[in-house]
Design a protein around this motif. Structure first.
Motif, mmCIF file in Angstrom:
data_model
loop_
_atom_site.group_PDB
_atom_site.id
_atom_site.type_symbol
_atom_site.label_atom_id
_atom_site.label_comp_id
_atom_site.label_asym_id
_atom_site.label_seq_id
_atom_site.Cartn_x
_atom_site.Cartn_y
_atom_site.Cartn_z
ATOM 1 N N ARG A 18 0.857 -1.186 0.000
ATOM 2 C CA ARG A 18 0.000 0.000 0.000
ATOM 3 C C ARG A 18 0.895 1.239 0.000
ATOM 4 N NH1 ARG A 18 -2.025 3.022 4.215
ATOM 5 N NH2 ARG A 18 -4.020 3.999 3.745
ATOM 6 N N ASN A 40 -4.288 10.874 11.777
ATOM 7 C CA ASN A 40 -3.919 9.465 11.932
ATOM 8 C C ASN A 40 -3.783 8.840 10.556
ATOM 9 O OD1 ASN A 40 -5.993 9.662 14.601
ATOM 10 N ND2 ASN A 40 -4.003 8.770 14.875
ATOM 11 N N GLY A 41 -2.728 8.097 10.371
ATOM 12 C CA GLY A 41 -2.567 7.360 9.125
ATOM 13 C C GLY A 41 -2.056 8.191 7.957
ATOM 14 N N SER A 42 -1.681 9.461 8.199
ATOM 15 C CA SER A 42 -1.212 10.295 7.091
ATOM 16 C C SER A 42 0.221 9.959 6.673
ATOM 17 C CB SER A 42 -1.334 11.780 7.453
ATOM 18 O OG SER A 42 -0.655 12.036 8.666
ATOM 19 N N GLY A 43 0.932 9.184 7.508
ATOM 20 C CA GLY A 43 2.276 8.741 7.119
ATOM 21 C C GLY A 43 3.413 9.324 7.936
ATOM 22 N N LYS A 44 3.076 9.968 9.061
ATOM 23 C CA LYS A 44 4.113 10.637 9.865
ATOM 24 C C LYS A 44 5.157 9.645 10.395
ATOM 25 C CE LYS A 44 1.079 12.172 12.879
ATOM 26 N NZ LYS A 44 -0.149 11.527 12.367
ATOM 27 N N SER A 45 4.671 8.583 11.040
ATOM 28 C CA SER A 45 5.615 7.602 11.602
ATOM 29 C C SER A 45 6.423 6.951 10.496
ATOM 30 C CB SER A 45 4.870 6.498 12.371
ATOM 31 O OG SER A 45 4.209 7.049 13.469
ATOM 32 N N THR A 46 5.762 6.656 9.386
ATOM 33 C CA THR A 46 6.464 6.020 8.270
ATOM 34 C C THR A 46 7.571 6.942 7.763
ATOM 35 O OG1 THR A 46 4.419 4.906 7.715
ATOM 36 C CG2 THR A 46 6.137 4.884 6.039
HETATM 37 N N1 LIG Z 1 3.120 -2.579 8.802
HETATM 38 C C1 LIG Z 1 2.174 -2.019 8.072
HETATM 39 N N2 LIG Z 1 1.600 -2.679 7.037
HETATM 40 C C2 LIG Z 1 0.647 -2.100 6.270
HETATM 41 N N3 LIG Z 1 0.188 -0.847 6.476
HETATM 42 C C3 LIG Z 1 0.707 -0.145 7.502
HETATM 43 C C4 LIG Z 1 1.727 -0.689 8.351
HETATM 44 N N4 LIG Z 1 2.056 0.258 9.268
HETATM 45 C C5 LIG Z 1 1.279 1.327 9.019
HETATM 46 N N5 LIG Z 1 0.480 1.082 7.955
HETATM 47 C C6 LIG Z 1 -0.498 2.025 7.368
HETATM 48 O O1 LIG Z 1 0.220 3.087 6.794
HETATM 49 C C7 LIG Z 1 -0.479 4.316 6.970
HETATM 50 C C8 LIG Z 1 0.442 5.347 7.593
HETATM 51 O O2 LIG Z 1 0.777 4.937 8.894
HETATM 52 P P1 LIG Z 1 1.676 5.837 9.853
HETATM 53 O O3 LIG Z 1 1.827 5.083 11.134
HETATM 54 O O4 LIG Z 1 2.896 6.278 9.149
HETATM 55 O O5 LIG Z 1 0.734 7.101 10.066
HETATM 56 P P2 LIG Z 1 0.794 8.216 11.161
HETATM 57 O O6 LIG Z 1 0.532 9.490 10.442
HETATM 58 O O7 LIG Z 1 2.045 8.126 11.945
HETATM 59 O O8 LIG Z 1 -0.462 7.855 12.034
HETATM 60 P P3 LIG Z 1 -0.694 7.887 13.630
HETATM 61 O O9 LIG Z 1 -0.903 9.320 13.958
HETATM 62 O O10 LIG Z 1 -1.918 7.073 13.791
HETATM 63 O O11 LIG Z 1 0.513 7.271 14.257
HETATM 64 C C9 LIG Z 1 -1.682 3.988 7.816
HETATM 65 O O12 LIG Z 1 -2.793 3.930 6.988
HETATM 66 C C10 LIG Z 1 -1.371 2.646 8.416
HETATM 67 O O13 LIG Z 1 -2.552 1.909 8.580
#
Ligand SMILES: Nc1ncnc2c1ncn2[C@@H]1O[C@H](COP(=O)(O)OP(=O)(O)OP(=O)(O)O)[C@@H](O)[C@H]1O
Length: 255
Positions: A18, A40-46
């Protein structure tokens, strides 16, 4: 302006096939404090995990201190505080052991010397946990646990501190301690990248905010004034004077 400490150019990343980052540019210069915001889920942690090599990039370039990440070896210059999980992990480690693990990157042959133990003690003092040094981490509250993780990151005396939601689930007293600790690091010239939901008590420290939405950068500039779900640009809401069936107006960056 000083050299970039973090540089992401056109970074794309996928998790489980994805697309999660869809071509993001992010630069953090030396001494800057940058907040990475978004829903949430916008991709910050990634995004921060691509910086430290925990998520592979599908396209684009990541550099740390001017070196392509794949060739970067000077990890003692980087302190990373991961997003806190609610479980303590069940590992029967003491507070000192956890914080000492953050010093290993500076220790020669993996052996901690007097100066290393002193740095560990100092990191614990900075976060106000010196009196809990011998306790098991499992006996700590969420906020105290977070302080220990921050002490672990500080133990290597990093030039760059990356923290993923450091204030999440942290009690007010710990939040104040953490804000004070961060202020001190920033005063010393440490470069900081923070993933945040809200600027909160850290607001006065933030130089710049980068907002992600659906894996893209939608804002890079001064921090939004008040960052709650409502205040953030991108928040969808329908104005009361409009027809009930009117499409929501996108005023914010956080939806
Ligand atoms: N291991 C994984 N496999 C598949 N999808 C993932 C995985 N980890 C995260 N995701 C998806 O990737 C997207 C981005 O996740 P990420 O954790 O980077 O977002 P975020 O902005 O840090 O959110 P949050 O504020 O909830 O921590 C989300 O839709 C999440 O569901």
């Amino acid at each position: 302006m000083s050299e970039p400490v973090i540089s992401l150019r056109g970074v794309r990343a996928e998790l489980g096939s994805r697309p999660v980052l869809r071509g993001i540019d992010l630069t953090v210069h030396g001494g800057e404090v940058v907040a990475l915001l978004g829903a949430n889920g916008s991709g910050k942690s990634t995004a921060v995990r691509t910086v430290i090599g925990q998520v592979p990039v599908a396209a684009g370039e990541v550099e740390l201190f001017g070196t392509p990440r794949a060739r970067f070896r000077d990890w003692r210059r980087v302190g990373y505080v991961p997003q806190r999980t609610t479980a303590a992990g069940g590992v029967p480690a003491s507070v000192t052991e956890v914080v000492s693990s953050g010093r290993l990157s500076r220790a020669r042959f993996g052996l901690l010397r007097k100066a290393d133990h002193e740095a560990v003690r100092q990191a614990l003092t900075l976060v106000g946990m010196a009196d809990r040094a011998k306790d098991s981490v499992n006996a700590l509250s969420g906020g105290q646990h977070q302080r220990v993780l921050i002490a672990r990151a500080l133990a290597s005396e990093p030039d760059l501190l990356i923290m993923d939601e450091p204030m999440a689930g942290v009690d007010l007293a710990s939040q104040e301690v953490l804000a004070g600790t961060l202020r001190e690091q920033v005063g010393k010239g440490t470069t900081v990248l923070l993933v945040l939901h809200e600027l909160g008590p850290l607001e006065p420290l933030i130089d710049r905010a980068v907002v992600l939405r659906d894996g893209c950068v939608v804002h890079d500039g001064p921090p939004p004034k008040a960052v709650g779900q409502h205040a953030l640009p991108g928040h969808d809401h329908v104005h009361p004077h409009e027809a009930a069936d009117a499409a929501p107006i996108r005023t914010g960056l956080l939806s």
